[in-house]
Design a protein around this motif. Structure first.
Motif, short mmCIF file in Angstrom:
data_model
loop_
_atom_site.label_atom_id
_atom_site.label_comp_id
_atom_site.label_asym_id
_atom_site.label_seq_id
_atom_site.Cartn_x
_atom_site.Cartn_y
_atom_site.Cartn_z
N SER A 1 -3.78 3.27 -4.91
CA SER A 1 -2.51 3.22 -4.45
C SER A 1 -2.21 2.49 -3.26
O SER A 1 -3.19 2.50 -2.22
N LEU A 2 -1.24 1.54 -3.08
CA LEU A 2 -0.84 0.59 -2.22
C LEU A 2 0.31 0.81 -1.79
O LEU A 2 1.44 0.52 -2.79
N LEU A 3 1.06 1.10 -0.75
CA LEU A 3 2.34 1.23 -0.49
C LEU A 3 2.60 0.57 1.00
O LEU A 3 1.79 0.60 1.76
N PRO A 4 3.89 -0.27 1.19
CA PRO A 4 4.22 -0.90 2.44
C PRO A 4 4.25 0.10 3.48
O PRO A 4 4.68 1.22 3.35
N PHE A 5 3.55 -0.30 4.60
CA PHE A 5 3.58 0.62 5.99
C PHE A 5 3.23 -0.26 7.03
O PHE A 5 2.15 -1.01 7.01
N PRO A 6 3.80 -0.29 8.25
CA PRO A 6 4.97 0.43 8.61
C PRO A 6 6.06 -0.29 7.60
O PRO A 6 6.21 -1.18 7.27
N GLN B 1 -11.01 31.36 2.31
CA GLN B 1 -10.03 30.98 1.25
C GLN B 1 -9.31 30.01 1.14
O GLN B 1 -8.62 29.30 0.18
N LEU B 2 -9.92 28.88 1.85
CA LEU B 2 -9.42 27.49 2.18
C LEU B 2 -10.43 26.31 1.73
O LEU B 2 -11.50 26.66 2.11
N ARG B 3 -9.87 25.40 0.96
CA ARG B 3 -10.65 24.47 0.54
C ARG B 3 -10.30 22.87 1.19
O ARG B 3 -9.17 22.45 0.79
N PHE B 4 -10.81 22.45 2.28
CA PHE B 4 -10.17 21.12 2.95
C PHE B 4 -10.93 19.91 1.97
O PHE B 4 -12.00 20.08 1.81
N GLN B 5 -9.92 18.92 2.21
CA GLN B 5 -10.18 17.61 1.41
C GLN B 5 -9.92 16.63 2.67
O GLN B 5 -9.02 16.39 2.78
N LEU B 6 -11.21 15.93 2.81
CA LEU B 6 -10.64 14.81 3.91
C LEU B 6 -10.31 13.68 3.14
O LEU B 6 -11.01 13.26 2.29
N ALA B 7 -9.22 13.03 3.56
CA ALA B 7 -8.27 11.82 3.04
C ALA B 7 -8.22 10.81 4.06
O ALA B 7 -7.97 11.11 5.13
N GLU B 8 -8.72 9.53 3.77
CA GLU B 8 -8.75 8.42 4.60
C GLU B 8 -7.84 7.58 4.04
O GLU B 8 -7.80 7.13 2.90
N LEU B 9 -6.66 6.82 4.86
CA LEU B 9 -5.95 5.95 4.24
C LEU B 9 -6.27 4.72 5.00
O LEU B 9 -6.23 4.72 6.34
N SER C 1 2.61 -8.49 -0.82
CA SER C 1 3.34 -7.99 0.11
C SER C 1 4.68 -7.45 -0.12
O SER C 1 5.35 -7.98 -1.07
N GLY C 2 5.00 -6.17 0.21
CA GLY C 2 6.34 -5.71 -0.20
C GLY C 2 6.20 -5.04 -1.72
O GLY C 2 7.63 -4.49 -2.09
N LEU C 3 5.24 -4.88 -2.21
CA LEU C 3 5.06 -4.01 -3.45
C LEU C 3 4.59 -2.86 -3.21
O LEU C 3 3.58 -2.67 -2.46
N GLY C 4 4.96 -1.90 -3.81
CA GLY C 4 3.97 -0.48 -4.13
C GLY C 4 3.51 -0.66 -5.63
O GLY C 4 4.08 -0.79 -6.46
N ILE C 5 1.91 -0.20 -5.43
CA ILE C 5 1.22 -0.38 -6.41
C ILE C 5 0.41 0.96 -6.82
O ILE C 5 -0.16 1.11 -5.86
N THR C 6 0.55 1.54 -7.66
CA THR C 6 -0.38 2.75 -8.11
C THR C 6 -0.89 2.68 -9.27
O THR C 6 -0.40 2.49 -10.32
N VAL C 7 -2.33 3.05 -9.42
CA VAL C 7 -2.93 3.04 -10.70
C VAL C 7 -3.44 4.37 -10.96
O VAL C 7 -3.85 5.24 -10.30
N VAL C 8 -3.03 4.75 -12.33
CA VAL C 8 -3.55 6.16 -12.87
C VAL C 8 -4.18 6.06 -14.14
O VAL C 8 -4.20 4.90 -14.90
#
Length: 250
Positions: free
Chosen positions: A242-247, A211-219, A229-236
């Motif tokens: 998508s690029l988000l600050p971390f840590p 019943q499950l469908r797994f999707q592998l996601a790599e960050l 640096s210090g910006l969050g950017i998402t394109v849709v």
């Protein structure tokens, strides 16, 4: 035989921890055990993700999902204000092969009560105008996973939840009116067991596998150039990036 616990929750991520706290404080369960195979709580999927506190912008083709995101964002911010981290967040709408046009994205943002403000010129200049139809400032923070873990550990202790880490659960099986939770340290019995293991749901219940469908996601963790640096950017919304600050830091 009387079960050792009213409830065993398997999986010490955010969802498992919240379930355990609710059961102990609201659900009327006096004996709650939370088990996770890692050394600490919130060390898997709850940590190694983008930690985005969704504000609805992510779902321009689903008004209902956007509204639910806002409701949960507000609740999360009220309950865990010390974990919230803010920075300039940009949403860009692709000019080609996008399922949402820039004008439609603007209307959608206005409808959910989160107007998309055009980004200032210096931020728009970061994007290729041939490939991006519009760039907007958004109020969409992230959470600090370390601070969230510390808060949940304190809440679990206050609620009287017993926590076992590491504890690798191997199988859950019925034993009369109770359930047996088999793990590396032996067997624990409970009246109820909640499987909150996320990607390992079918490991404890093989019948779920079909019943499950797994999707592998790599960050990918990168060191961005200074201007990003210090910006969050998402394109849709077709082409996606998508690029988000971390840590997140202190």
């Amino acid at each position: 035989m009387t079960p050792e616990y009213d409830v065993v929750v398997v999986g010490g991520g955010f969802f498992g921890a919240r379930v355990a706290i609710w059961l102990a404080t609201v659900g009327g369960c006096a004996r709650v055990l939370l088990m996770d195979e890692a050394d600490t709580l919130l060390s898997r999927a709850s940590r190694w993700n983008q930690a985005r506190v969704h504000n609805g912008y992510h779902y321009p083709r689903s008004f209902v999902t956007a509204q639910r995101s806002q409701q949960n964002r507000d609740r999360f911010a009220r309950e865990y204000p010390e974990t919230i981290r803010r920075f300039p967040s940009l949403y860009a709408v692709a000019a080609e092969d996008s399922r949402t046009a820039a004008s439609a994205f603007e209307r959608f943002a206005a409808e959910i009560g989160e107007p998309a403000r055009p980004a200032p010129r210096e931020l728009r200049a970061l994007f290729d105008r041939r490939r991006v139809a519009g760039v907007y400032l958004a109020d969409e923070p992230v959470f600090d996973a370390d601070r969230l873990r510390d808060r949940l550990v304190a809440d679990l202790s206050f609620a009287g939840v017993t926590v076992r880490c590491p504890a690798h659960v191997e199988r859950i099986s019925p034993a009369g009116p109770s359930l047996c939770v088999e793990h590396a340290g032996g067997v624990t019995t409970a009246s109820w067991v909640f499987n909150c293991t996320y990607a390992s749901l079918d490991r404890l219940d093989p019948e779920l596998a079909p019943q499950l469908r797994f999707q592998l996601a790599e960050l990918a963790r990168i060191e961005p150039p200074p201007e990003l640096s210090g910006l969050g950017i998402t394109v849709v919304d077709g082409p996606f990036f998508s690029l988000l600050p971390f840590p997140l830091g202190p």
